[in-house]
Design a protein around this motif. Structure first.
Motif, PDB file in Angstrom:
ATOM      1  N   UNK B 296      11.775  57.050  63.235  1.00 27.80           N
ATOM      2  CA  UNK B 296      11.996  55.992  64.210  1.00 27.80           C
ATOM      3  C   UNK B 296      12.306  54.718  63.446  1.00 27.80           C
ATOM      4  N   UNK B 297      13.483  54.152  63.678  1.00 30.68           N
ATOM      5  CA  UNK B 297      13.786  52.908  62.968  1.00 30.68           C
ATOM      6  C   UNK B 297      13.923  51.762  63.959  1.00 30.68           C
ATOM      7  N   UNK B 298      13.492  50.598  63.517  1.00 31.68           N
ATOM      8  CA  UNK B 298      13.535  49.412  64.368  1.00 31.68           C
ATOM      9  C   UNK B 298      13.608  48.212  63.436  1.00 31.68           C
ATOM     10  N   UNK B 299      14.148  47.090  63.931  1.00 35.60           N
ATOM     11  CA  UNK B 299      14.241  45.900  63.084  1.00 35.60           C
ATOM     12  C   UNK B 299      12.902  45.147  63.038  1.00 35.60           C
ATOM     13  N   UNK B 300      12.852  44.070  62.275  1.00 36.84           N
ATOM     14  CA  UNK B 300      11.677  43.190  62.275  1.00 36.84           C
ATOM     15  C   UNK B 300      11.505  42.578  63.666  1.00 36.84           C
ATOM     16  N   UNK B 301      10.312  42.089  63.954  1.00 36.28           N
ATOM     17  CA  UNK B 301       9.979  41.659  65.319  1.00 36.28           C
ATOM     18  C   UNK B 301      10.948  40.626  65.872  1.00 36.28           C
ATOM     19  N   UNK B 302      11.477  39.754  64.992  1.00 38.14           N
ATOM     20  CA  UNK B 302      12.303  38.641  65.497  1.00 38.14           C
ATOM     21  C   UNK B 302      13.699  39.068  65.916  1.00 38.14           C
ATOM     22  N   UNK B 303      14.111  40.299  65.597  1.00 36.87           N
ATOM     23  CA  UNK B 303      15.403  40.777  66.080  1.00 36.87           C
ATOM     24  C   UNK B 303      15.264  41.754  67.246  1.00 36.87           C
ATOM     25  N   UNK B 304      14.008  42.087  67.606  1.00 39.01           N
ATOM     26  CA  UNK B 304      13.799  43.149  68.602  1.00 39.01           C
ATOM     27  C   UNK B 304      14.466  42.842  69.936  1.00 39.01           C
ATOM     28  N   UNK B 305      14.416  41.577  70.391  1.00 42.72           N
ATOM     29  CA  UNK B 305      14.970  41.274  71.715  1.00 42.72           C
ATOM     30  C   UNK B 305      16.468  41.565  71.770  1.00 42.72           C
ATOM     31  N   UNK B 306      17.214  41.187  70.707  1.00 46.34           N
ATOM     32  CA  UNK B 306      18.659  41.442  70.776  1.00 46.34           C
ATOM     33  C   UNK B 306      18.964  42.912  70.490  1.00 46.34           C
ATOM     34  N   UNK B 307      18.090  43.555  69.716  1.00 44.80           N
ATOM     35  CA  UNK B 307      18.229  45.000  69.478  1.00 44.80           C
ATOM     36  C   UNK B 307      18.065  45.761  70.785  1.00 44.80           C
ATOM     37  N   UNK B 308      17.121  45.314  71.619  1.00 46.52           N
ATOM     38  CA  UNK B 308      16.885  45.985  72.893  1.00 46.52           C
ATOM     39  C   UNK B 308      18.042  45.744  73.867  1.00 46.52           C
TER      40      UNK B 308
END
Lengths: 166, 415
Positions: B296-308
């Motif tokens: 499972x890959x995901x960015x750092x917390x501060x990019x999560x909103x635009x990643x979503x």
């Protein structure tokens, strides 16, 4: 040149022309500096022997740093326009990077499943579920006897690529 | 040449040559700040300090880091962490500051939105700030891939793949950006250059520009009152300090900034010493492997909103592919804040609590961003996918309706 154009204007236009040519050439040079190096381009060939592959168990080889899936299809796997036929065997050859965002899907009995965003691909490398927008990509290859050479476009590749376009 | 006479002190010697007295007045002792601003306005000084910490800790990391796919991982995880005296401290300071700087940027940004500090006359402050945000994002991402762990590698893979969505030239563009068919040595060295040289220089120039944009329209205040700075400054200088609505930046206003900075630094070093792990994903302690993807890959917390927002659109609509819709939404999310001064159609500058419709809009946006951030980290399956879809749609709708919302407020006030 009209009477209003004086010597300074002429110098200005001349400088602009020289600067434009120089600037454009500099941009071309900078663009090419970021292109892949000749050694990277030259290292882009991988040869794989197909005869030893077991049906229904895909192998993964590295080509240009990318995983390549080679699956010998079993009898009950359906035919597809992208099947590579060598002798009596049918193969699926595909770049093993999910066409969504590039994760590597894993083989789960009858299909490739991508853990990252849930994309799934059938044994013919077609996207059957999730966000991937297209089937797994076809790498360029040529066939030499029972060997496949990844990285050059042989007639077998061209035939499959045209069939996939249609 | 200016009149140079024999100087009686070092200060005078410099003043004759560099005009330091005038410079200090313009930059500090006669740079006027409204009295009516709260601790939220201290974020600028906090950011300047955090950026300085990043540069200094970065310099110390740079002296032992090796930008080579075979050496990078060990140079960070062995040499810097185990061998270099206080290397672990510099790494944790750098890693935590890189994360915290985004927290402060977001507070800074939403303070500006709440008090309408991007409006009429302050557009350039807002635009230069948003450019800083984008450059900081590029800086954060290019730094994230340098330790060459699994998360670094696959973050680089996914982010560079996004450029494949550009029409016609996408595939060639991805190869060009990477300098290889894959994320490889050429990719690491060029992102290293961007992270330690080009982007920091651009950030420094933008910070200078951001400060400059503030000097002419001046800083906003809690009631968004339009202050006559010349008149108020004159009151202050003539000794009428109580009546004057402004105070000089140095040494008066800075004392409040420094008090907030003190609290912030205690919080920051608490994180550095006791909770540095939140900025260190365990997956990144596996060396990069181009033949295996983490589950499972995901960015750092501060990019999560635009990643979503990017992955919120998971189904095709007619001829539009889910991938392209997501990419377009992602692009929208990243430029729409820049256009805020023109989407806000209210004719007055007022804080949000004096603009009823906008107030509701603001807090819905806050809640939506929090939902996007939380769901950005969850696997996008089942109900999670639908939460992501609705939150991403709401995000876009909020900005589409912003001109209407702000017009309603102006009408209600009778304008």
């Amino acid at each position: 040149m009209s009477n209003e154009t004086n010597r300074r204007d002429f110098l200005g236009y001349t400088f602009a022309a020289v600067a434009a040519v120089g600037g454009a050439s500099a941009l071309v040079g900078m663009k090419q500096a970021w292109d892949p190096l000749p050694s990277v381009l030259a290292g882009g060939f991988t040869t794989v022997e197909l005869s030893g592959i077991k049906a229904g168990e895909p192998i993964v080889v590295t080509w240009r740093g990318k995983p390549i899936f080679i699956l010998k299809k079993t009898e009950d796997m359906e035919d597809n326009k992208r099947d590579l036929v060598v002798g009596n065997d049918r193969f699926t050859v595909a770049i093993g990077l999910c066409t969504h965002l590039g994760c590597i899907p894993a083989w789960k009995k009858t299909k490739w499943k991508c853990a990252c965003h849930g994309g799934e691909f059938n044994p013919s490398a077609e996207n059957i579920f999730g966000p991937p927008p297209r089937p797994l990509d076809l790498p360029p290859f040529s066939i030499k006897g029972t060997q496949i050479v990844l990285g050059e476009e042989g007639p077998e590749y061209k035939k499959i690529a045209t069939a996939m376009m249609a | 040449m200016a009149k140079i006479t024999k100087a009686n002190s070092v200060g005078e010697w410099l003043d004759q040559r560099l005009n330091t007295t005038k410079f200090n007045k313009v930059m500090m002792t006669e740079y006027w700040i409204p009295k009516d601003i709260n601790f939220l306005w201290a974020m600028g000084v906090l950011l300047a300090t955090t950026f300085t910490i990043l540069i200094i800790s970065g310099i110390f990391l740079l002296m032992y880091y090796k930008p080579d796919v075979n050496l990078a991982f060990d140079s960070v995880n062995y040499t810097i962490m185990q061998e270099v005296a206080y290397g672990w401290l510099f790494r944790h300071m750098h890693g935590v500051a890189a994360s915290v700087v985004f927290l402060i940027i977001y507070i800074h940004m939403f303070t500006g939105i709440y008090y309408g500090s991007y409006k009429q006359g302050r557009e350039m402050i807002w635009i230069s700030g948003m450019l800083l945000f984008v450059t900081f994002s590029a800086e954060g991402f290019s730094g994230y891939m340098l330790p060459w762990g699994q998360m670094s590698y696959w973050a680089a893979m996914v982010i560079t793949n996004l450029f494949g969505g550009v029409p016609f030239i996408g595939d060639a563009l991805v190869v060009w950006i990477r300098g290889d068919f894959n994320v490889a040595d050429a990719t690491l060295t060029r992102f290293f250059m961007l992270h330690v040289f080009l982007l920091p220089i651009v950030i420094m120039l933008l910070i200078g520009f951001h400060f400059y944009t503030l000097r002419i329209p001046h800083v906003n205040n809690q009631t968004s009152e339009d202050i006559d700075y010349d008149a108020e400054a004159e009151k202050y200088l003539s000794g009428n300090k109580k009546e004057s609505k402004v105070i000089p930046f140095w040494p008066i206003f800075i004392s409040k900034d420094l008090a907030v900075l003190g609290i912030f630094l205690i919080f920051y070093f608490y994180l550095v010493f006791f909770h540095y792990n939140f900025a260190m994903d365990p997956v990144n302690f596996d060396p990069a492997n181009n033949m295996s993807t983490p589950a499972h890959i995901y960015p750092e917390w501060y990019f999560l909103w635009s990643y979503e927002v990017l992955r919120g659109f998971f189904f095709d609509v007619g001829p539009l592919k889910a991938f392209d819709i997501g990419l377009a939404a992602f692009g929208f999310a990243n430029v729409i804040f820049l256009l805020l001064p023109w989407l806000d159609r209210d004719t007055k500058i007022l804080p949000a609590h004096k603009r009823p419709a906008f107030f509701v809009w603001f807090w819905i946006l806050m809640a939506d961003l929090i939902v996007l951030t939380i769901w950005g980290k969850l696997p996008p399956t089942g109900a999670n996918a639908w939460v992501g879809f609705f939150a991403a749609t709401l995000f876009i709708l909020l900005f589409i309706f912003l001109p209407v919302v702000t017009k309603i407020d102006a009408k209600k006030r009778g304008e």
